[in-house]
Design a protein around this motif. Structure first.
Motif, short mmCIF file in Angstrom:
data_model
loop_
_atom_site.label_atom_id
_atom_site.label_comp_id
_atom_site.label_asym_id
_atom_site.label_seq_id
_atom_site.Cartn_x
_atom_site.Cartn_y
_atom_site.Cartn_z
N MET A 117 0.84 -1.20 0.00
CA MET A 117 0.00 0.00 0.00
C MET A 117 0.87 1.25 0.00
N ALA A 118 0.57 2.17 -0.90
CA ALA A 118 1.29 3.45 -0.93
C ALA A 118 0.76 4.33 0.21
N VAL A 119 1.65 5.13 0.77
CA VAL A 119 1.29 6.03 1.86
C VAL A 119 1.59 7.46 1.43
N THR A 120 0.65 8.36 1.67
CA THR A 120 0.87 9.77 1.35
C THR A 120 0.38 10.62 2.50
N GLU A 121 0.79 11.86 2.51
CA GLU A 121 0.45 12.77 3.61
C GLU A 121 -0.83 13.53 3.30
N VAL A 122 -1.56 13.85 4.34
CA VAL A 122 -2.79 14.64 4.23
C VAL A 122 -2.52 16.01 4.85
N TYR A 123 -2.86 17.06 4.10
CA TYR A 123 -2.62 18.42 4.55
C TYR A 123 -3.94 19.16 4.72
N ASN A 124 -3.88 20.26 5.46
CA ASN A 124 -4.99 21.20 5.47
C ASN A 124 -4.64 22.35 4.52
N ILE A 125 -5.54 23.31 4.37
CA ILE A 125 -5.32 24.37 3.37
C ILE A 125 -4.22 25.34 3.79
N LYS A 126 -3.73 25.21 5.03
CA LYS A 126 -2.61 26.04 5.47
C LYS A 126 -1.27 25.33 5.26
N LYS A 127 -1.30 24.20 4.58
CA LYS A 127 -0.12 23.37 4.30
C LYS A 127 0.47 22.80 5.58
N GLU A 128 -0.39 22.43 6.50
CA GLU A 128 0.03 21.76 7.72
C GLU A 128 -0.36 20.30 7.63
N LYS A 129 0.60 19.43 7.88
CA LYS A 129 0.31 18.00 7.82
C LYS A 129 -0.60 17.62 8.97
N VAL A 130 -1.67 16.89 8.64
CA VAL A 130 -2.63 16.50 9.68
C VAL A 130 -2.71 14.99 9.86
N ALA A 131 -2.27 14.22 8.84
CA ALA A 131 -2.36 12.76 8.95
C ALA A 131 -1.61 12.11 7.80
N ASP A 132 -1.51 10.79 7.88
CA ASP A 132 -1.04 9.95 6.78
C ASP A 132 -2.19 9.07 6.33
N ILE A 133 -2.22 8.75 5.05
CA ILE A 133 -3.29 7.91 4.54
C ILE A 133 -2.71 6.87 3.59
N GLU A 134 -3.26 5.66 3.65
CA GLU A 134 -2.82 4.59 2.77
C GLU A 134 -3.67 4.61 1.50
N LEU A 135 -2.99 4.44 0.37
CA LEU A 135 -3.67 4.43 -0.93
C LEU A 135 -3.54 3.04 -1.55
N ASP A 136 -4.61 2.57 -2.11
CA ASP A 136 -4.61 1.24 -2.72
C ASP A 136 -3.70 1.22 -3.95
#
Length: 207
Positions: free
Chosen positions: A1-20
């Protein structure tokens, strides 16, 4: 599973998410993408070009001059394509340019288009994209934070403030998950996905 970062609109990382991997890590077949884009563009053609044949031209049906004895080439109608103002031979007529491809091929092409953008590190995942005010300035400021000048923004549903603030900015397009297609993905440099869209895409493309 690929993993990428989740940001808010202020470019602050809020989480990681797995992509199929079946959605974002496919090997790309450029020929299939070409066929799908060609189909989409053909389906959008109006097909209204029309010329007049000799049966459509308004002119007298009388023979211009007698068949023999004038020394001139014989002629039977002023509607002849050989004459100025006559009908057109093999000119365009109203028609449909649309054609279809198998549904499995279209779904595979959409997954390949997403994989192509992801492999080039051009996919951005945001947790939300709601602006305090529907102002173009606010939208441009967010895009400048991420240094993005062209993007397809995929949203799970209608976000009025986002749509109104982005519609006057060239290079950007807001689209619901249901409307996501190969042509628009390849037309824009980046793909911005709101986090809920990923689950919707998995249900749509991997079912």
């Amino acid at each position: 599973m690929a993993v990428t970062e989740v940001y808010n609109i202020k470019k602050e990382k809020v989480a990681d998410i797995e992509l199929d991997d079946a959605l974002f890590k496919l090997e790309v077949n450029p020929h299939l993408l070409h066929d799908i884009v060609r189909m989409q563009r053909a389906n959008r053609r109006a097909g209204t070009a029309c010329t007049k044949t000799r049966s459509d031209v308004s002119a007298s049906g009388k023979k211009p001059w007698k068949q023999k004895g004038t020394g001139r080439a014989r002629s039977g109608s002023r509607k002849s394509p050989l004459w100025r103002g006559g009908g057109t031979v093999f000119g365009p007529r109203p028609r449909s340019y649309a054609f279809t491809m198998p549904r499995k091929a279209r779904k595979l092409g959409l997954r390949m288009a997403l994989s192509s953008r992801f492999s080039d590190d051009l996919v951005l995942v945001l947790d939300d994209f709601r602006l305090d005010e529907a102002k173009t300035r606010n939208f441009v400021e967010v895009m400048n934070n991420f240094a993005i000048d062209s993007a397809l923004i995929v949203v799970p549903g209608s976000i009025d403030s986002l749509e109104r603030s982005s519609r006057n900015v060239p290079g950007f397009k807001v689209m619901p998950t249901e409307g996501l297609n190969v042509y628009d993905i390849l037309l824009h440099k980046h793909v911005i996905l709101l986090q809920p869209c990923i689950e919707q895409l998995q249900e749509r493309l991997l079912s």
